[in-house]
Design an enzyme around this catalytic site. Structure first.
Site, PDB file in Angstrom:
ATOM      1  N   HIS A  25      18.096   6.014  -0.513  1.00  0.00           N
ATOM      2  CA  HIS A  25      19.263   6.392   0.289  1.00  0.00           C
ATOM      3  C   HIS A  25      18.950   7.698   1.022  1.00  0.00           C
ATOM      4  O   HIS A  25      17.807   8.132   1.060  1.00  0.00           O
ATOM      5  CB  HIS A  25      20.531   6.476  -0.577  1.00  0.00           C
ATOM      6  CG  HIS A  25      20.444   7.492  -1.672  1.00  0.00           C
ATOM      7  ND1 HIS A  25      20.568   8.834  -1.455  1.00  0.00           N
ATOM      8  CD2 HIS A  25      20.232   7.338  -3.003  1.00  0.00           C
ATOM      9  CE1 HIS A  25      20.446   9.489  -2.599  1.00  0.00           C
ATOM     10  NE2 HIS A  25      20.235   8.591  -3.557  1.00  0.00           N
ATOM     11  N   ALA A  26      19.958   8.328   1.604  1.00  0.00           N
ATOM     12  CA  ALA A  26      19.753   9.435   2.540  1.00  0.00           C
ATOM     13  C   ALA A  26      18.830  10.550   2.049  1.00  0.00           C
ATOM     14  O   ALA A  26      17.882  10.914   2.748  1.00  0.00           O
ATOM     15  CB  ALA A  26      21.100  10.029   2.962  1.00  0.00           C
TER      16      ALA A  26
END
Length: 94
Positions: free
Chosen positions: A23-24
């Site tokens: 994810h980010a």
């Protein structure tokens, strides 16, 4: 260990740690590292390959914990880049 089909192209398979989704935050760590190299870098999950220097592209892969990814590099520092990126992936944290 990267394998080479020629002197300027290398590939390696890496697996996301069992407790990390791409994810980010982890993806940003990976992309920042990729951007340090002049080689063209790609990351693939399944049959989908994207530019490893593009955060949105890397995020679009939706790689989840334990996913095996293929990293590919073309350029003068291809093998060095893959060695570094393999280490980054192995040490990603949530």
């Amino acid at each position: 260990m990267p394998t080479s089909s020629d002197i300027n192209t290398a590939t390696v398979r890496v697996t996301l740690p069992d407790d990390v989704d791409l994810h980010a935050r982890p993806a940003a760590t990976f992309v920042r590292a990729a951007m340090q190299f002049s080689a063209k870098l790609y990351v693939a999950v399944g049959d989908r390959e994207v530019d490893a220097k593009s955060l949105l592209s890397v995020l679009s892969l939706g790689a989840r914990r334990g996913t095996t990814m293929c990293l590919r590099a073309t350029g003068d520092d291809a093998a060095t880049a893959l060695d570094a990126l393999s280490g980054i992936v192995a040490n990603l944290k949530e």
